[in-house]
Design an enzyme around this catalytic site. Structure first.
Site, PDB file in Angstrom:
ATOM      1  N   ASN A  77       0.824  -1.210   0.000  1.00  0.00           N
ATOM      2  CA  ASN A  77       0.000   0.000   0.000  1.00  0.00           C
ATOM      3  C   ASN A  77       0.853   1.252   0.000  1.00  0.00           C
ATOM      4  O   ASN A  77       1.970   1.260   0.527  1.00  0.00           O
ATOM      5  CB  ASN A  77      -0.964  -0.008   1.191  1.00  0.00           C
ATOM      6  CG  ASN A  77      -0.329   0.540   2.454  1.00  0.00           C
ATOM      7  OD1 ASN A  77      -0.357   1.755   2.703  1.00  0.00           O
ATOM      8  ND2 ASN A  77       0.277  -0.320   3.249  1.00  0.00           N
ATOM      9  N   ASN A 136       3.879   5.451  15.922  1.00  0.00           N
ATOM     10  CA  ASN A 136       4.096   4.885  14.587  1.00  0.00           C
ATOM     11  C   ASN A 136       5.463   5.326  14.070  1.00  0.00           C
ATOM     12  O   ASN A 136       5.602   6.399  13.492  1.00  0.00           O
ATOM     13  CB  ASN A 136       2.954   5.325  13.655  1.00  0.00           C
ATOM     14  CG  ASN A 136       3.123   4.771  12.249  1.00  0.00           C
ATOM     15  OD1 ASN A 136       4.181   4.244  11.912  1.00  0.00           O
ATOM     16  ND2 ASN A 136       2.099   4.909  11.442  1.00  0.00           N
ATOM     17  N   CYS A 139       5.819   3.391   9.221  1.00  0.00           N
ATOM     18  CA  CYS A 139       5.390   3.478   7.819  1.00  0.00           C
ATOM     19  C   CYS A 139       6.578   3.849   6.927  1.00  0.00           C
ATOM     20  O   CYS A 139       7.254   4.843   7.175  1.00  0.00           O
ATOM     21  CB  CYS A 139       4.274   4.501   7.668  1.00  0.00           C
ATOM     22  SG  CYS A 139       2.729   3.884   8.322  1.00  0.00           S
ATOM     23  N   THR A 205       4.897  -2.246   7.897  1.00  0.00           N
ATOM     24  CA  THR A 205       5.042  -2.818   6.558  1.00  0.00           C
ATOM     25  C   THR A 205       6.483  -2.758   6.036  1.00  0.00           C
ATOM     26  O   THR A 205       7.285  -1.954   6.496  1.00  0.00           O
ATOM     27  CB  THR A 205       4.113  -2.100   5.577  1.00  0.00           C
ATOM     28  OG1 THR A 205       4.394  -0.709   5.636  1.00  0.00           O
ATOM     29  CG2 THR A 205       2.663  -2.347   5.914  1.00  0.00           C
TER      30      THR A 205
HETATM   31  C1  LIG Z   1      -3.637   0.087   3.772  1.00  0.00           C
HETATM   32  C2  LIG Z   1      -2.811   0.037   4.991  1.00  0.00           C
HETATM   33  C3  LIG Z   1      -2.656   1.167   5.770  1.00  0.00           C
HETATM   34  C4  LIG Z   1      -1.891   1.123   6.919  1.00  0.00           C
HETATM   35  N1  LIG Z   1      -1.808   2.238   7.689  1.00  0.00           N
HETATM   36  C5  LIG Z   1      -1.098   2.198   8.845  1.00  0.00           C
HETATM   37  C6  LIG Z   1      -1.092   3.316   9.712  1.00  0.00           C
HETATM   38  O1  LIG Z   1      -1.713   4.343   9.472  1.00  0.00           O
HETATM   39  N2  LIG Z   1      -0.368   3.223  10.850  1.00  0.00           N
HETATM   40  C7  LIG Z   1       0.334   2.100  11.178  1.00  0.00           C
HETATM   41  O2  LIG Z   1       0.967   2.060  12.233  1.00  0.00           O
HETATM   42  N3  LIG Z   1       0.322   1.013  10.380  1.00  0.00           N
HETATM   43  C8  LIG Z   1      -0.390   1.045   9.223  1.00  0.00           C
HETATM   44  N4  LIG Z   1      -0.441  -0.069   8.444  1.00  0.00           N
HETATM   45  C9  LIG Z   1       0.325  -1.272   8.842  1.00  0.00           C
HETATM   46  C10 LIG Z   1      -0.514  -2.250   9.644  1.00  0.00           C
HETATM   47  O3  LIG Z   1      -0.971  -1.701  10.849  1.00  0.00           O
HETATM   48  C11 LIG Z   1       0.284  -3.522   9.972  1.00  0.00           C
HETATM   49  O4  LIG Z   1       1.418  -3.170  10.739  1.00  0.00           O
HETATM   50  C12 LIG Z   1       0.768  -4.250   8.729  1.00  0.00           C
HETATM   51  O5  LIG Z   1      -0.219  -4.189   7.723  1.00  0.00           O
HETATM   52  C13 LIG Z   1       1.129  -5.702   9.011  1.00  0.00           C
HETATM   53  O6  LIG Z   1       0.010  -6.445   9.470  1.00  0.00           O
HETATM   54  P1  LIG Z   1      -0.857  -7.405   8.491  1.00  0.00           P
HETATM   55  O7  LIG Z   1       0.095  -8.344   7.824  1.00  0.00           O
HETATM   56  O8  LIG Z   1      -1.851  -8.070   9.404  1.00  0.00           O
HETATM   57  O9  LIG Z   1      -1.514  -6.511   7.489  1.00  0.00           O
HETATM   58  C14 LIG Z   1      -1.221  -0.057   7.286  1.00  0.00           C
HETATM   59  C15 LIG Z   1      -1.379  -1.211   6.505  1.00  0.00           C
HETATM   60  C16 LIG Z   1      -2.171  -1.167   5.376  1.00  0.00           C
HETATM   61  C17 LIG Z   1      -2.348  -2.400   4.559  1.00  0.00           C
END
Ligand SMILES: Cc1cc2nc3c(=O)[nH]c(=O)nc-3n(C[C@H](O)[C@H](O)[C@H](O)COP(=O)(O)O)c2cc1C
Ligand code: SF4
Ligand code: SF4
Length: 434
Positions: A77, A136, A139, A205
């Site tokens: 993303n 955070n 990102c 991510t």
């Molecule tokens: C579309 C999207 C937006 C995200 N926005 C944030 C965010 O604003 N703040 C944050 O700490 N992590 C954000 N993340 C990361 C997620 O919180 C998480 O750390 C990451 O997706 C890994 O977990 P998963 O494999 O279950 O998706 C985002 C992930 C995605 C896919």
């Protein structure tokens, strides 16, 4: 049903399944529905400083990697932190927390790396009645280029400094969310601990390009003919996340630091694995975005049933596998296994034969009528045939008994543990013995 009540750094929730900070937690409407579906807690989509709202792209913001059945394996993303007004978010957080006092509501924050910016936002967040804050520092796109997110998470001194500010200006439990875009996760985790963090959460991510549009010659997601790296998540990142969680859980300086495990959690089993490697709870994003909020019900029932079957309580699971996560040199070289093919289950596809014959140890024989058998005298027990066989449990690895002959080496299996630290071929071991 096992009791799944969770207490993570003093934040209570009816179960250890929280939604990670991301689109599922970006607004009151979502979070209420998530709580109705059974989620134990949420980390609200990251809030930025007061001021003009964040601007997102208006073209596609996600890219994906699929398995052969089009099951989503990885999601990329290029979305930023919340693009909604700070005051609106705060109002909604307050309303949700008031109506769901038993659920965990943690607020993710990302503001510039300046003391005044943190000092300004923390009281406003605390005033909502939220249970904690998550910083955070993770990102890897968009915000990092502005000196926030992973740009902070990659510099341990900044992590420590900001964490100290947060502990100074807020009484709320402070969870530091780490970026995996580092060579080692330990220095950032140690910095968070030094700064006074109550816990770390990981992973955010991974910097990534999922694919390239070969007509327009641009990375995807493509915005008007151009692409940018994004952040990768979903089932594909789980192995990376598990390793990082376990590294923190077992290192002498970070052992005992509470961990919220994130990265590819899709089923109760994934969650249990994170917990066994030291996570006190888990956070989920991609699985909820792929399958909807109701997946938490399977997570709750699956984990309860597993704990019942093992006659364990939730705290018994946390960290249970950490002592068994060792360095390579401590693995027992006298543990010998051999592949065994279940002829009744075999569909005679020949994949094990191709893999072993072409790329491993020529240890599988194929007869004229396509019966596949293992040549024990050649098998080094690499496990490749198990990994490529399309039929689950069709090939298994049999452990040789102590005293049994290993047909490959011509030696009997010793009952003793012997690893590289004592092996005669190890110059360091020889040196130690002299
Ligand atoms: C579309 C999207 C937006 C995200 N926005 C944030 C965010 O604003 N703040 C944050 O700490 N992590 C954000 N993340 C990361 C997620 O919180 C998480 O750390 C990451 O997706 C890994 O977990 P998963 O494999 O279950 O998706 C985002 C992930 C995605 C896919
Ligand atoms: S375990 Fe490895 S060496 Fe043994 S049969 Fe399978 S692929 Fe071949
Ligand atoms: S890969 Fe599995 S199913 Fe295919 S031939 Fe080998 S053992 Fe049989």
């Amino acid at each position: 049903m096992a009791d799944l009540t969770s207490d993570f750094v003093g934040i209570k929730s009816p179960n250890p399944f929280w939604l990670a900070s991301a689109p599922p937690t970006d607004k009151e409407y979502n979070v209420r529905r998530a709580f109705e579906a059974g989620w134990g807690g949420v980390v609200w989509k990251t809030l930025g400083a007061e001021g003009p709202p964040i601007v997102n792209v208006n073209g596609p913001r996600y890219g994906a990697i699929y398995g052969a059945d089009r099951r989503l394996l990885g999601l990329n993303n290029i979305e930023l932190i919340t693009d909604r007004e700070l005051q609106q978010n705060l109002k909604e957080i307050k309303a949700v927390k008031r109506d769901y006092p038993d659920r965990a509501v943690v607020v993710s924050i990302m503001v510039p790396c300046e003391e005044e910016a943190w000092k300004a936002i923390l009281p406003a967040v605390e005033e909502t009645g939220a249970d904690g804050v998550e910083l955070n520092f993770g990102c890897p796109h968009g915000m990092a280029e502005r000196g926030m997110g992973s740009a902070v998470g990659q510099v341990p001194e900044y992590i420590e400094m900001v964490t100290r500010w947060v502990k100074q200006y807020s009484r709320l439990p402070c969870i530091v969310k780490l970026t995996p875009n580092v060579t080692s996760i330990l220095p950032p985790a140690m910095a968070a601990a030094r700064g006074g963090a109550d816990a770390v959460s990981l992973i955010n991510t991974i910097k990534s390009i999922t694919n390239v549009d070969l007509d327009h010659f641009s990375p995807f997601p493509m915005i008007d003919g151009k692409g940018s790296h994004g952040g990768y998540c979903g089932p594909a990142v789980k192995p990376i996340a598990l390793n990082m969680v376990a590294e923190i859980a077992r290192h002498e300086e970070t052992r005992g630091l509470p961990i919220s495990g994130i990265g590819g959690v899709t089923t109760w089993r994934d969650a249990a694995e994170f917990m066994a490697l030291g996570a006190g709870n888990v956070q989920v994003c991609t699985a909820a975005m792929t399958y909807g909020f109701k997946i938490v019900q399977e997570m709750i029932s699956g984990l309860s049933q597993y704990l019942d079957e093992k006659d364990m309580e939730l705290p018994d699971l946390i960290g249970r596998a950490v002592p068994n996560f060792v360095e390579w040199q401590h693995l027992n070289l006298n543990h010998v296994t051999k592949a065994v093919i279940d002829q009744d289950a075999c569909i005679q596809c020949g994949r094990c034969y191709a893999a072993c014959e072409d790329t491993s140890h020529q240890a599988i024989a194929m007869s004229d009528d396509r019966v596949f058998t293992v040549k024990e005298e050649e098998c080094v027990a690499c496990n490749l045939c198990v990994d490529v066989c399309p039929v689950e449990d069709c090939i298994t690895m049999r452990t040789l008994e102590a005293g049994e002959m290993d047909l490959r080496t011509g030696q009997r299996v010793s009952p003793e543990h012997a690893d590289w630290t004592t092996h005669p071929n190890n110059p360091a071991a020889r040196h130690a013995a002299e």
